[in-house]
Design a protein around this motif. Structure first.
Motif, PDB file in Angstrom:
ATOM      1  N   HIS A  24       0.895  -1.447   0.030  1.00 54.40           N
ATOM      2  CA  HIS A  24      -0.048  -0.040   0.087  1.00 54.40           C
ATOM      3  C   HIS A  24       0.954   1.330  -0.132  1.00 54.40           C
ATOM      4  N   PRO A  25       1.828   1.396  -1.000  1.00 55.96           N
ATOM      5  CA  PRO A  25       2.572   2.809  -0.946  1.00 55.96           C
ATOM      6  C   PRO A  25       1.873   3.873  -0.989  1.00 55.96           C
ATOM      7  N   SER A  26       2.298   4.927  -0.561  1.00 54.21           N
ATOM      8  CA  SER A  26       1.587   6.123  -0.604  1.00 54.21           C
ATOM      9  C   SER A  26       1.836   6.728  -1.972  1.00 54.21           C
ATOM     10  N   ALA A  27       0.836   7.908  -2.279  1.00 57.40           N
ATOM     11  CA  ALA A  27       0.659   8.479  -3.675  1.00 57.40           C
ATOM     12  C   ALA A  27       2.178   9.050  -4.332  1.00 57.40           C
ATOM     13  N   GLY A  28       2.150   8.788  -5.423  1.00 54.26           N
ATOM     14  CA  GLY A  28       3.487   9.002  -6.160  1.00 54.26           C
ATOM     15  C   GLY A  28       4.560   7.959  -5.902  1.00 54.26           C
ATOM     16  N   VAL A  29       4.446   6.880  -5.138  1.00 54.22           N
ATOM     17  CA  VAL A  29       5.465   5.805  -4.770  1.00 54.22           C
ATOM     18  C   VAL A  29       4.998   4.572  -5.766  1.00 54.22           C
ATOM     19  N   ARG A  30       6.126   4.171  -6.503  1.00 56.15           N
ATOM     20  CA  ARG A  30       5.722   2.761  -7.134  1.00 56.15           C
ATOM     21  C   ARG A  30       6.273   1.605  -6.482  1.00 56.15           C
ATOM     22  N   ALA A  31       5.658   0.473  -6.242  1.00 53.18           N
ATOM     23  CA  ALA A  31       6.270  -0.495  -5.285  1.00 53.18           C
ATOM     24  C   ALA A  31       6.387  -1.681  -6.224  1.00 53.18           C
ATOM     25  N   TYR A  32       7.611  -2.496  -6.217  1.00 52.54           N
ATOM     26  CA  TYR A  32       7.680  -3.687  -6.824  1.00 52.54           C
ATOM     27  C   TYR A  32       8.226  -4.670  -5.502  1.00 52.54           C
ATOM     28  N   VAL A  33       7.855  -6.101  -5.697  1.00 53.41           N
ATOM     29  CA  VAL A  33       8.532  -7.192  -5.064  1.00 53.41           C
ATOM     30  C   VAL A  33       9.362  -7.936  -5.910  1.00 53.41           C
ATOM     31  N   SER A  34      10.512  -7.938  -5.630  1.00 53.02           N
ATOM     32  CA  SER A  34      11.457  -8.891  -6.612  1.00 53.02           C
ATOM     33  C   SER A  34      12.454  -9.731  -5.611  1.00 53.02           C
ATOM     34  N   GLY A  35      13.409  -9.896  -6.100  1.00 53.24           N
ATOM     35  CA  GLY A  35      14.262 -11.312  -5.598  1.00 53.24           C
ATOM     36  C   GLY A  35      13.972 -12.613  -6.323  1.00 53.24           C
ATOM     37  N   GLN A  36      14.743 -13.388  -5.958  1.00 54.60           N
ATOM     38  CA  GLN A  36      14.678 -14.757  -6.425  1.00 54.60           C
ATOM     39  C   GLN A  36      13.211 -15.349  -6.533  1.00 54.60           C
ATOM     40  N   ALA A  37      13.032 -15.574  -5.266  1.00 50.48           N
ATOM     41  CA  ALA A  37      11.523 -16.184  -4.997  1.00 50.48           C
ATOM     42  C   ALA A  37      10.627 -15.421  -5.710  1.00 50.48           C
ATOM     43  N   ALA A  38      10.462 -13.979  -5.725  1.00 56.62           N
ATOM     44  CA  ALA A  38       9.429 -13.281  -6.536  1.00 56.62           C
ATOM     45  C   ALA A  38       9.520 -13.445  -8.233  1.00 56.62           C
ATOM     46  N   ILE A  39      10.667 -13.608  -8.602  1.00 58.50           N
ATOM     47  CA  ILE A  39      11.058 -13.773  -9.894  1.00 58.50           C
ATOM     48  C   ILE A  39      10.407 -15.101 -10.432  1.00 58.50           C
ATOM     49  N   GLN A  40      10.879 -16.174  -9.759  1.00 59.97           N
ATOM     50  CA  GLN A  40      10.402 -17.390  -9.819  1.00 59.97           C
ATOM     51  C   GLN A  40       8.771 -17.580  -9.788  1.00 59.97           C
ATOM     52  N   HIS A  41       8.059 -17.036  -8.822  1.00 54.69           N
ATOM     53  CA  HIS A  41       6.561 -16.747  -8.954  1.00 54.69           C
ATOM     54  C   HIS A  41       6.177 -16.459  -9.976  1.00 54.69           C
ATOM     55  N   ASP A  42       6.924 -15.578 -10.419  1.00 50.43           N
ATOM     56  CA  ASP A  42       6.146 -14.781 -11.784  1.00 50.43           C
ATOM     57  C   ASP A  42       6.701 -15.153 -13.043  1.00 50.43           C
ATOM     58  N   LEU A  43       7.651 -15.992 -13.066  1.00 52.57           N
ATOM     59  CA  LEU A  43       7.966 -16.982 -14.257  1.00 52.57           C
ATOM     60  C   LEU A  43       7.257 -18.447 -14.475  1.00 52.57           C
ATOM     61  N   ASP A  44       6.547 -18.780 -13.355  1.00 51.36           N
ATOM     62  CA  ASP A  44       5.947 -20.121 -13.476  1.00 51.36           C
ATOM     63  C   ASP A  44       4.578 -20.015 -14.455  1.00 51.36           C
ATOM     64  N   PRO A  45       3.686 -19.083 -14.434  1.00 50.91           N
ATOM     65  CA  PRO A  45       2.802 -18.994 -15.571  1.00 50.91           C
ATOM     66  C   PRO A  45       3.433 -18.679 -16.891  1.00 50.91           C
ATOM     67  N   ILE A  46       4.636 -18.202 -17.084  1.00 48.75           N
ATOM     68  CA  ILE A  46       5.153 -18.097 -18.236  1.00 48.75           C
ATOM     69  C   ILE A  46       5.770 -19.588 -18.698  1.00 48.75           C
ATOM     70  N   PHE A  47       6.236 -20.228 -17.871  1.00 50.52           N
ATOM     71  CA  PHE A  47       6.470 -21.733 -18.256  1.00 50.52           C
ATOM     72  C   PHE A  47       5.438 -22.525 -18.766  1.00 50.52           C
ATOM     73  N   SER A  48       4.096 -22.179 -17.884  1.00 54.46           N
ATOM     74  CA  SER A  48       3.038 -22.893 -18.470  1.00 54.46           C
ATOM     75  C   SER A  48       2.614 -22.688 -19.896  1.00 54.46           C
ATOM     76  N   ALA A  49       2.697 -21.193 -19.956  1.00 47.32           N
ATOM     77  CA  ALA A  49       2.136 -20.802 -21.244  1.00 47.32           C
ATOM     78  C   ALA A  49       2.892 -21.094 -22.258  1.00 47.32           C
ATOM     79  N   ASP A  50       4.246 -21.170 -22.072  1.00 48.18           N
ATOM     80  CA  ASP A  50       5.574 -21.526 -23.302  1.00 48.18           C
ATOM     81  C   ASP A  50       5.014 -22.879 -23.530  1.00 48.18           C
ATOM     82  N   LEU A  51       5.029 -23.672 -22.395  1.00 51.40           N
ATOM     83  CA  LEU A  51       4.559 -25.214 -22.595  1.00 51.40           C
ATOM     84  C   LEU A  51       3.394 -25.636 -23.605  1.00 51.40           C
ATOM     85  N   ARG A  52       2.349 -24.771 -23.231  1.00 48.84           N
ATOM     86  CA  ARG A  52       1.040 -24.962 -24.364  1.00 48.84           C
ATOM     87  C   ARG A  52       1.465 -24.439 -25.436  1.00 48.84           C
ATOM     88  N   LYS A  53       2.293 -23.441 -25.896  1.00 47.84           N
ATOM     89  CA  LYS A  53       2.692 -22.960 -27.049  1.00 47.84           C
ATOM     90  C   LYS A  53       3.420 -24.145 -27.698  1.00 47.84           C
TER      91      LYS A  53
END
Length: 716
Positions: free
Chosen positions: A134-163
């Motif tokens: 819940h960042p304040s107005a004007g602030v943009r927040a991201y959650v990164s790191g190895q665990a977060a990148i792995q989480h966001d890549l999982d659906p990409i792996f699935s989509a690539d598999l279907r492709k």
């Protein structure tokens, strides 16, 4: 023995089919719950980097693979203190979470959320952290790191598999229609593939509860399993249709098919399993997990070939394999006068010319391997749109990519409170680190609660797997730490991202030569038994090494030099190849690229044993297998091209290597080099002395033509 087993399976075919239906259903249910259990971790047991990771987890509560980086883009007027409540909410959103260091560079603020969770568990909390900010107005927040990148890549792996499947399945269906015509038999390879894939995924699901399994496992099983299973089934069904033209019942044809083509499939699958089984002895969990996933593909496929395949053949019978041809006989290449007959005749007349041509092509493809450069991993070759990657890119633009996976130097004084008095060596270490061209910043040293350990975190200017980062690790261990002058009773260990990457490559490629040697020896012995020859297995092993070399060379040409991008569109250009790929490619390819030679030479052996001379036997084998092996290779290449069509550079490199090797094997090796070498070797192809034959537990194959003819007559 195979015939007795086949009779048993055919007798209980409905029970066998019921069993495999249950396997398919169970594997499908397991596959739906597999993704959250998978993660890519590159820990290397027994190394300094692993000792650092263990101590940091135990003494500092810091498990680096379960750590998150919260990245804020802020207006210049926003202070770091204003962001601390958001960081606390993020830390509270994950079990064992606590705030680590917080830093700022211009309009970018980032803080670490430390956890004691392993990567597979931590990645599931990515969205919870993101929603809690819940960042304040004007602030943009991201959650990164190895665990977060792995989480966001999982659906990409699935989509690539279907492709990938959307590419491979239609091509496989079209090829099967062209081979079988309009026939119910077209469905048999897909049933076989479904059983292989779902059976393997079920085993992977079980293994994922017992060990860390790589994220790539699902893609490997489904696309490689598709190619292997359809290939094996295609070759068996094609032979079954040939056997149906002979005398006897359908079940007699099933027995003859499994005794010939089925036997070839078993030997072929065993060669694939040998290479992948040796990965289980690699000293890294990541490599072992890929070995488990890969090893069970041919193993389940062999089980299906020995049980499901004969049961299906018996049920389908003559009616199920009846067809309406879609190609005229001339284009199907069958019979005398076809393409393979003409090619065989040309090779038999001028074997040395074809041998020189094929060898030149293979060597030219393999030469670029001298320029290959390896990386333990890279964040460059992934899509940039996930929020975790955007946060990583924002942090990279502010302080460099080394901030995501810093080096962690750990000083172990050997006793409680040993690090509490100022250690003169620490400032000297910091000074030398700050002067190094690769260091972006050095954080303030941090003591553990006992005062025994002191941690110095160093962020580099380049990504952890880059050549610059790897060079820094060697300087750190060989020059910087020794020059700091720590007392002899203290241990100073380098861990974190770059040292762990260096340890991974060193340990992997220290074990790789033994893997190669083991595969070569076991493959030679297996093929000696399959071919009943001393020379043919040696030829097969040598040609396979050239095929693997060609695959390595094309990785350099396409990914490093950028060649072929007009033909292979959408692939990344990268100076480095991921370190696991050459090892896994070798283990997989040494069996896969042997497949077609096993089918080809086995057919030649049948003709030789039936009384034909070497020239006729070689020509007969090429004619009888040319069309069907070409069709099988097209399906296999289509399946592996599914990796290349994805958006992850590691899988693109892996898929291209597989596709190139299979293409080279099915064309240059199988169509040119194998028959030309066999024409040159003549009757020496079939020589297996009695003493060696007894050790291999197969009939001998004498060099003397008269004795060979006598033995062949006795065998008939």
């Amino acid at each position: 023995m195979l015939i007795r087993w086949t009779r048993f399976v055919v007798r209980f075919r409905w029970i066998v089919l019921g069993f495999w239906a249950a396997v398919i259903a169970a594997g499908f249910l397991a596959s739906l719950h597999l993704s959250p259990l998978l993660s890519n971790t590159f820990i290397v047991p027994g190394t300094d980097s692993e000792r650092v990771r263990t101590i940091l987890e135990r003494q500092y509560g810091d498990r680096s693979d379960g750590e998150f980086l919260v990245v804020f883009r802020v207006p210049r007027a926003t202070t770091t203190a204003e962001l601390l409540p958001a960081l606390r909410r993020a830390a509270d959103a994950v079990p064992t979470g606590k705030i680590g260091s917080v830093r700022r560079a211009q309009n970018v603020v980032w803080g670490s959320v430390l956890t004691k969770l392993r990567l597979a568990d931590a990645k599931g909390y990515t969205d919870d952290l993101l929603h809690a900010l819940h960042p304040s107005a004007g602030v943009r927040a991201y959650v990164s790191g190895q665990a977060a990148i792995q989480h966001d890549l999982d659906p990409i792996f699935s989509a690539d598999l279907r492709k990938g499947e959307s590419i491979a399945l239609p091509i496989a269906f079209v090829v099967l229609l062209l081979v079988f015509g309009l026939s119910v038999a077209v469905t048999m390879p897909f049933l076989f593939a479904g059983a292989t894939i779902m059976g393997t995924l079920g085993i992977v699901w079980i293994a994922a509860h017992l060990m860390t399994m790589a994220t790539y496992a699902t893609n490997l099983v489904q696309l490689i399993g598709l190619g292997i299973a359809i290939d094996y089934s295609l070759l068996v069904v094609y032979r079954f249709r040939e056997e149906l033209r002979g005398d006897g019942t359908v079940d007699d044809a099933v027995e003859r098919t499994i005794a010939t083509a089925g036997r070839a499939v078993i030997f072929s699958g065993a060669t694939v399993a040998i290479g992948l089984a040796l990965l289980l002895f690699m000293p890294m969990p990541f490599m072992r997990s890929l070995g488990v996933a890969g090893f069970f593909i041919p193993l389940v496929s062999l089980a299906a070939a020995a049980t499901l395949q004969p049961a299906l053949l018996s049920v389908y019978g003559r009616r199920g394999t009846r067809r309406i041809p879609l190609l005229p006989r001339r284009l199907r290449g069958e019979g005398d006068g076809g393409f393979w007959h003409r090619l065989s005749g040309a090779i038999m007349r001028r074997p040395l010319a074809f041998l020189a041509l094929g060898a030149a092509l293979l060597v030219a493809a393999a030469v670029p391997v001298y320029a290959i450069a390896l990386t333990p991993g890279s964040a460059r070759g992934i899509p940039r749109f996930p929020q975790s990657v955007q946060g990583f890119d924002l942090l990279t633009s502010a302080v460099g990519p080394g901030a995501l996976s810093p080096t962690q130097i750990l000083v172990d004084t050997g006793r409680a409170r040993g690090a509490r008095p100022p250690l003169p060596a620490v400032p000297r270490l910091e000074t030398r680190l700050a002067a190094d061209r690769e260091v972006a910043f050095v954080q303030r040293p941090l003591l553990d609660r006992t005062g025994r350990y002191l941690e110095v975190v160093v962020a580099g200017r380049h990504e952890y797997g880059s050549p610059q980062a790897q060079s820094f690790v060697h300087r750190l261990r060989g020059e910087i730490i020794p020059a700091a002058g720590f007392p002899s009773g203290m241990r100073v260990l380098a861990g974190g991202g770059p040292p762990q990457g260096v340890d991974f490559l060193h340990r992997a490629y220290s074990a790789f030569p033994w893997l190669v040697l083991g595969v070569l020896v076991l493959t030679y012995l297996l093929l000696m038994r399959a071919f009943r020859s001393l020379l043919l297995p040696l030829k097969a092993v040598t040609l396979n090494l050239l095929s693997v070399g060609a695959a390595y060379g094309m990785l350099v040409v396409v990914f490093k030099w950028g060649g072929g991008h007009s033909l292979v569109g959408g692939v990344y250009q990268d100076d480095q190849v991921e370190g696991w790929i050459p090892i896994f490619l070798f283990a997989m390819l040494f069996g896969l690229s042997m497949d077609y030679e096993v089918f080809l030479v086995t057919r030649m052996r049948e003709a030789w044993d039936a009384g034909e001379d070497n020239r006729s036997a070689v020509g007969h084998g090429l004619e009888r297998t040319g069309r069907i092996v070409t069709a099988a290779a097209v399906i296999m290449v289509a399946a592996f091209s599914g990796f290349v069509a994805g958006r992850i550079v590691g899988l693109q490199q892996f898929g291209l290597g597989l596709a190139v090797a299979i293409l080279v094997d099915a064309t240059v090796v199988r169509a040119l080099l194998v028959p030309s070498l066999m024409a040159v070797f003549g009757r020496w192809n079939w020589w297996l002395p009695p003493r060696v034959a007894r050790l291999a537990r197969v009939p001998p194959s004498p060099l003397d033509p008269a004795r060979a003819a006598t033995l062949r007559a006795a065998a008939r």
